[in-house]
Design a protein around this motif. Structure first.
Motif, PDB file in Angstrom:
ATOM      1  N   LEU A 220     -21.554  50.071  27.749  1.00  0.00           N
ATOM      2  CA  LEU A 220     -20.225  50.688  27.770  1.00  0.00           C
ATOM      3  C   LEU A 220     -19.488  50.636  26.428  1.00  0.00           C
ATOM      4  CD1 LEU A 220     -18.610  49.920  31.246  1.00  0.00           C
ATOM      5  CD2 LEU A 220     -19.163  52.152  30.254  1.00  0.00           C
ATOM      6  N   PRO A 221     -19.634  49.569  25.620  1.00  0.00           N
ATOM      7  CA  PRO A 221     -18.975  49.631  24.310  1.00  0.00           C
ATOM      8  C   PRO A 221     -19.415  50.826  23.469  1.00  0.00           C
ATOM      9  CG  PRO A 221     -19.640  47.384  24.798  1.00  0.00           C
ATOM     10  CD  PRO A 221     -20.230  48.249  25.871  1.00  0.00           C
ATOM     11  N   TRP A 222     -20.620  51.320  23.715  1.00  0.00           N
ATOM     12  CA  TRP A 222     -21.089  52.539  23.048  1.00  0.00           C
ATOM     13  C   TRP A 222     -20.699  53.782  23.837  1.00  0.00           C
ATOM     14  CZ3 TRP A 222     -27.001  53.757  22.065  1.00  0.00           C
ATOM     15  CH2 TRP A 222     -27.111  54.950  21.334  1.00  0.00           C
ATOM     16  N   THR A 223     -21.093  53.812  25.111  1.00  0.00           N
ATOM     17  CA  THR A 223     -20.928  55.028  25.891  1.00  0.00           C
ATOM     18  C   THR A 223     -19.483  55.284  26.322  1.00  0.00           C
ATOM     19  OG1 THR A 223     -21.457  53.835  27.931  1.00  0.00           O
ATOM     20  CG2 THR A 223     -23.287  54.837  26.748  1.00  0.00           C
ATOM     21  N   GLY A 224     -18.699  54.217  26.482  1.00  0.00           N
ATOM     22  CA  GLY A 224     -17.317  54.390  26.920  1.00  0.00           C
ATOM     23  C   GLY A 224     -16.311  54.510  25.793  1.00  0.00           C
ATOM     24  N   MET A 225     -16.695  54.113  24.581  1.00  0.00           N
ATOM     25  CA  MET A 225     -15.766  54.151  23.452  1.00  0.00           C
ATOM     26  C   MET A 225     -15.188  55.540  23.177  1.00  0.00           C
ATOM     27  SD  MET A 225     -14.289  52.080  21.341  1.00  0.00           S
ATOM     28  CE  MET A 225     -15.332  50.616  21.377  1.00  0.00           C
ATOM     29  N   PRO A 226     -15.965  56.639  23.347  1.00  0.00           N
ATOM     30  CA  PRO A 226     -15.378  57.961  23.092  1.00  0.00           C
ATOM     31  C   PRO A 226     -14.141  58.258  23.925  1.00  0.00           C
ATOM     32  CG  PRO A 226     -17.755  58.138  23.143  1.00  0.00           C
ATOM     33  CD  PRO A 226     -17.432  56.728  23.555  1.00  0.00           C
ATOM     34  N   MET A 227     -14.024  57.680  25.110  1.00  0.00           N
ATOM     35  CA  MET A 227     -12.825  57.911  25.917  1.00  0.00           C
ATOM     36  C   MET A 227     -11.572  57.413  25.202  1.00  0.00           C
ATOM     37  SD  MET A 227     -13.630  59.519  28.674  1.00  0.00           S
ATOM     38  CE  MET A 227     -12.215  59.251  29.731  1.00  0.00           C
ATOM     39  N   LEU A 228     -11.710  56.372  24.373  1.00  0.00           N
ATOM     40  CA  LEU A 228     -10.576  55.831  23.626  1.00  0.00           C
ATOM     41  C   LEU A 228     -10.416  56.500  22.267  1.00  0.00           C
ATOM     42  CD1 LEU A 228     -11.155  52.010  24.299  1.00  0.00           C
ATOM     43  CD2 LEU A 228      -9.616  53.555  25.519  1.00  0.00           C
ATOM     44  N   VAL A 229     -11.532  56.766  21.609  1.00  0.00           N
ATOM     45  CA  VAL A 229     -11.492  57.217  20.215  1.00  0.00           C
ATOM     46  C   VAL A 229     -11.353  58.725  20.085  1.00  0.00           C
ATOM     47  CG1 VAL A 229     -12.792  57.272  18.043  1.00  0.00           C
ATOM     48  CG2 VAL A 229     -12.825  55.222  19.471  1.00  0.00           C
ATOM     49  N   ALA A 230     -11.998  59.500  20.971  1.00  0.00           N
ATOM     50  CA  ALA A 230     -12.039  60.950  20.793  1.00  0.00           C
ATOM     51  C   ALA A 230     -10.661  61.609  20.804  1.00  0.00           C
ATOM     52  CB  ALA A 230     -12.947  61.582  21.842  1.00  0.00           C
ATOM     53  N   PRO A 231      -9.731  61.244  21.692  1.00  0.00           N
ATOM     54  CA  PRO A 231      -8.403  61.873  21.597  1.00  0.00           C
ATOM     55  C   PRO A 231      -7.710  61.595  20.265  1.00  0.00           C
ATOM     56  CG  PRO A 231      -8.709  60.851  23.743  1.00  0.00           C
ATOM     57  CD  PRO A 231      -9.864  60.409  22.900  1.00  0.00           C
ATOM     58  N   ILE A 232      -7.877  60.379  19.735  1.00  0.00           N
ATOM     59  CA  ILE A 232      -7.307  60.055  18.422  1.00  0.00           C
ATOM     60  C   ILE A 232      -7.979  60.880  17.339  1.00  0.00           C
ATOM     61  CG2 ILE A 232      -6.950  58.207  16.738  1.00  0.00           C
ATOM     62  CD1 ILE A 232      -7.009  56.227  19.118  1.00  0.00           C
ATOM     63  N   ALA A 233      -9.302  61.032  17.456  1.00  0.00           N
ATOM     64  CA  ALA A 233     -10.035  61.850  16.486  1.00  0.00           C
ATOM     65  C   ALA A 233      -9.551  63.291  16.527  1.00  0.00           C
ATOM     66  CB  ALA A 233     -11.528  61.789  16.784  1.00  0.00           C
ATOM     67  N   GLY A 234      -9.244  63.801  17.730  1.00  0.00           N
ATOM     68  CA  GLY A 234      -8.735  65.156  17.839  1.00  0.00           C
ATOM     69  C   GLY A 234      -7.403  65.330  17.142  1.00  0.00           C
ATOM     70  N   ILE A 235      -6.516  64.354  17.295  1.00  0.00           N
ATOM     71  CA  ILE A 235      -5.215  64.409  16.614  1.00  0.00           C
ATOM     72  C   ILE A 235      -5.410  64.366  15.100  1.00  0.00           C
ATOM     73  CG2 ILE A 235      -3.028  63.196  16.278  1.00  0.00           C
ATOM     74  CD1 ILE A 235      -3.284  62.224  19.191  1.00  0.00           C
ATOM     75  N   LEU A 236      -6.304  63.491  14.644  1.00  0.00           N
ATOM     76  CA  LEU A 236      -6.588  63.412  13.204  1.00  0.00           C
ATOM     77  C   LEU A 236      -7.127  64.735  12.668  1.00  0.00           C
ATOM     78  CD1 LEU A 236      -8.241  59.887  12.810  1.00  0.00           C
ATOM     79  CD2 LEU A 236      -6.042  60.630  11.877  1.00  0.00           C
ATOM     80  N   SER A 237      -7.976  65.389  13.456  1.00  0.00           N
ATOM     81  CA  SER A 237      -8.545  66.655  12.985  1.00  0.00           C
ATOM     82  C   SER A 237      -7.476  67.731  12.877  1.00  0.00           C
ATOM     83  CB  SER A 237      -9.676  67.108  13.911  1.00  0.00           C
ATOM     84  OG  SER A 237      -9.181  67.584  15.139  1.00  0.00           O
ATOM     85  N   ASP A 238      -6.455  67.676  13.737  1.00  0.00           N
ATOM     86  CA  ASP A 238      -5.338  68.617  13.610  1.00  0.00           C
ATOM     87  C   ASP A 238      -4.573  68.391  12.311  1.00  0.00           C
ATOM     88  OD1 ASP A 238      -5.684  70.102  15.916  1.00  0.00           O
ATOM     89  OD2 ASP A 238      -4.461  68.754  17.152  1.00  0.00           O
TER      90      ASP A 238
END
Length: 480
Positions: free
Chosen positions: A307-325
């Motif tokens: 889960l630290p690998w497979t579940g981490m995107p649930m926490l990081v991906a929305p932040i990454a999306g904001i950064l990409s904006d």
């Protein structure tokens, strides 16, 4: 209700509908793998039959992705999304009630057809519903859900099989599909592509080429790379895809305009996507077996420890999306790929028959951060690299390349594993796993370099265009 409130509500509904539909399609890539022993016990069948329960879905899904996107552009994206969702949901029910291995394989193939129609349109429909300046965050959530589905397939499949029944890995899709159908009909807006007629010759060439390549890749590890059907598939598939490229260069209305690849943005993100899935799919495929076969965890225990690998995107991906904006997708995607490569390299350095979970944990966390940073900005880069009328086929092409990358990753890394080690003992497994993970890390690092070739970001400008007009892409779709 004000227009702004209505639009916000439409955006939320579009995000929920497309994310759940994408989750269903992505989950079924690997959800069956941990259920195969139980399926064999109930339905019988040889090893080849069991492998076809995985391959049948992979084949039809990968082969028909671009065709599904083209159908949506021509006849209506919402209409075809509903069609694909209906096929997928019905085939899932058929798989759940299968009483023989042949019936299950057939249902899995039909599932792949539905997913191929539905999956590329999720991104197109989401793009149409979200204002340009807010798409990064929306793609972040969409990417997190899809990434979680890909990575957690073995966990979900193993848990349901272990604690309920293998039938429920398919029943899970049915209530979700039934709930999404009326929501999609009422909450998603209809849209079309260029309106050009279907490219029948291009469709046949692309579908035949993808079928040959993917068939060869998924059957190569099991049947042997010199098996007649494997060699025929690889060579014929390559020839057909070459013919597809040559045909598309001259066709008036090609299914996939080759001029799109003149854009550094489109070419760079597609190359990065193919390589990322090559390294990630192959690694997850072997590491899930390592945790169960070598470390002795049950499918559920192995999935929880990943889960630290497979579940981490649930926490990081929305932040990454904001950064990409704010700063553009290029640096975020590249950073994610380099994080993923570092995590795989770290894991390769610590795997051992007696390795503790604490020693694996930093590698799992780093890989999870990398996956989360990649998914959301990658979707944004794909969709902003082409004109709005071409976003459907761009999404289909990117998804097809991801599927080919995943199949290629499992084939290559399984071959490396077999040549350097095997299943005879824990030490033999580790001897094969380490060079495979090193290869995966190197491939993902090359994907990071490909991402750096993408042009720098130009912030999206506010627009007052009507819904029927095409917004200007963030990145120049021709010059890149």
């Amino acid at each position: 209700m004000s227009e702004q409130t209505a639009r916000r509500g439409g955006t939320v509904w579009a995000l929920v509908i497309t994310s759940v539909a994408g989750f269903m399609a992505a989950l079924d890539n690997l959800v069956v793998t941990t259920a195969l022993p139980s399926i064999r016990k109930d339905l019988g069948g040889a090893l080849d039959d069991l492998e076809w329960t995985v391959s049948a879905y992979t084949l039809t899904f990968a082969v028909l992705l671009m065709f599904g996107a083209a159908l949506g552009d021509r006849f209506g994206r919402r209409r075809l999304f509903l069609t694909g969702l209906t096929i997928f949901t019905g085939a899932s029910a058929a798989a759940a009630v299968s009483t023989g291995i042949d019936a299950l394989i057939a249902a899995r193939a039909v599932q792949g057809v539905g997913a191929a129609i539905m999956m590329p349109l999720t991104l197109t429909l989401l793009t149409a519903a979200v204002p340009a300046a807010k798409r990064g965050m929306a793609y972040g959530i969409w990417g997190a859900v899809n990434g979680l589905a890909v990575a957690s397939g073995p966990l979900i499949g193993g848990s349901l099989t272990e604690h309920v029944s293998w039938h429920w890995i398919f029943w899970l899709n049915v209530p979700l599909g039934i709930a999404l159908l009326p929501l999609a009909r009422l909450r998603l807006a209809e849209s079309h592509g260029t309106g050009a007629p279907l490219d029948i010759p291009g469709t046949l060439l692309a579908s035949g080429g993808l079928f040959g390549i993917v068939y060869g890749l998924v059957r190569g590890p099991a049947d042997g790379w010199t098996a007649p059907f494997v060699l025929t598939g690889l060579f014929a598939g390559t020839a057909l895809l070459t013919a597809f490229v040559l045909y598309s260069l001259r066709a008036k209305n090609p299914m996939l305009p080759m001029r799109l690849f003149r854009s550094r943005a489109f070419s760079g993100i597609n190359a990065a996507s193919l390589l990322m899935f090559l390294g990630m799919f192959g690694s997850i495929f072997l590491l899930s077996q390592f945790m169960q076969g070598v470390l002795g965890y049950s499918p559920t225990e192995a999935g929880l420890r990943m889960l630290p690998w497979t579940g981490m995107p649930m926490l990081v991906a929305p932040i990454a999306g904001i950064l990409s904006d704010r700063i553009g997708g290029r640096p975020v995607v590249a950073a994610g790929l380099f994080f993923q490569a570092a995590g795989l390299g770290w894991m390769a350095s610590v795997v051992d028959p007696g390795v503790s979970y604490a020693a694996q944990l930093p590698a799992l966390i780093i890989s999870g951060i990398g996956m989360g940073l990649y998914f959301a900005p990658a979707a944004n880069l794909v969709m902003s690299s082409v004109r709005a009328t071409e976003q459907g086929i761009a999404s289909g092409a990117n998804n097809a390349l991801r599927e080919v990358g995943g199949a290629l990753g499992i084939a290559i890394m399984s071959s490396i594993f077999s040549s350097q080690g095997g299943y005879e003992s824990a030490r033999a497994f580790v001897d094969g796993l380490q060079p495979a993970l090193v290869t995966g890390a190197a491939v993902v690092a090359v994907a990071g370099v490909a991402a750096l070739l993408i042009p720098r970001h130009r912030a999206p400008q506010p627009t007052t265009l009507s819904p029927t007009e095409d917004p200007t892409p963030t990145l120049d779709p021709i010059a890149g």
